[in-house]
Structures are given as C-alpha cells and as structure tokens.
Motif scaffolding. Structure first.
Motif, mmCIF file in Angstrom:
data_model
loop_
_atom_site.group_PDB
_atom_site.id
_atom_site.type_symbol
_atom_site.label_atom_id
_atom_site.label_comp_id
_atom_site.label_asym_id
_atom_site.label_seq_id
_atom_site.Cartn_x
_atom_site.Cartn_y
_atom_site.Cartn_z
ATOM 1 N N ARG A 152 0.788 -1.254 0.021
ATOM 2 C CA ARG A 152 -0.056 0.167 0.066
ATOM 3 C C ARG A 152 0.943 1.320 -0.001
ATOM 4 O O ARG A 152 1.999 1.032 0.209
ATOM 5 N N ILE A 153 0.438 2.086 -0.381
ATOM 6 C CA ILE A 153 1.172 3.584 -0.517
ATOM 7 C C ILE A 153 0.250 4.503 0.357
ATOM 8 O O ILE A 153 -0.897 4.709 0.533
ATOM 9 N N GLY A 154 0.888 5.399 1.297
ATOM 10 C CA GLY A 154 0.159 6.198 2.122
ATOM 11 C C GLY A 154 -0.455 5.564 3.540
ATOM 12 O O GLY A 154 0.463 4.406 3.894
ATOM 13 N N GLU A 155 -0.982 6.401 4.454
ATOM 14 C CA GLU A 155 -1.129 5.900 5.732
ATOM 15 C C GLU A 155 -2.427 4.958 5.740
ATOM 16 O O GLU A 155 -3.157 5.195 4.894
ATOM 17 N N GLY A 156 -2.309 4.123 6.642
ATOM 18 C CA GLY A 156 -3.537 3.067 6.979
ATOM 19 C C GLY A 156 -4.130 2.431 6.042
ATOM 20 O O GLY A 156 -4.957 2.020 5.812
#
Length: 61
Positions: free
Chosen positions: A57-61
C-alpha cells in the motif's frame, strides 16, 4: 525536482500490479517478490539512476 546540476528526477511512475494475473511484460523481473497475497504498487523513479520500490500500500492506513 531540481538539483544543483539540473533535473534530479526525470520521471515518476506508479503502477498497480494485480493480485492475480496478468502483469505487464516490463514487470516480469518482479514476479519473485509476489505471493498473490494482495495487489502490489510498483513505484519507479528515474533520474541519474533508476529506483524501483514494491509496496502493498501507499500512504497511511
């Protein structure tokens, strides 16, 4: 991005590599890193040299 000598990054590409089949031909060298657990994101940064990053995944959460 610009460095002291001119362009530092020529190109940034983000591509999704699907969880199940078919991957683009230019990503075949990355198949050993895939276990069909989830789709992967393939980030390629091209400049004086090329850097490739695979992520779930890319980014937060």
């Amino acid at each position: 991005m610009r460095g002291a000598g001119g362009d530092f990054v020529d190109e940034v590409l983000v591509r999704e590599l699907p969880q199940y089949g078919p991957w683009p031909e230019e990503a075949r060298h990355l198949l050993a890193h895939h276990d069909n657990h989830c789709a992967l994101w393939w980030l390629t940064v091209t400049g004086p040299s090329t850097v490739e990053i695979l992520a779930e995944r890319i980014g937060e959460g």
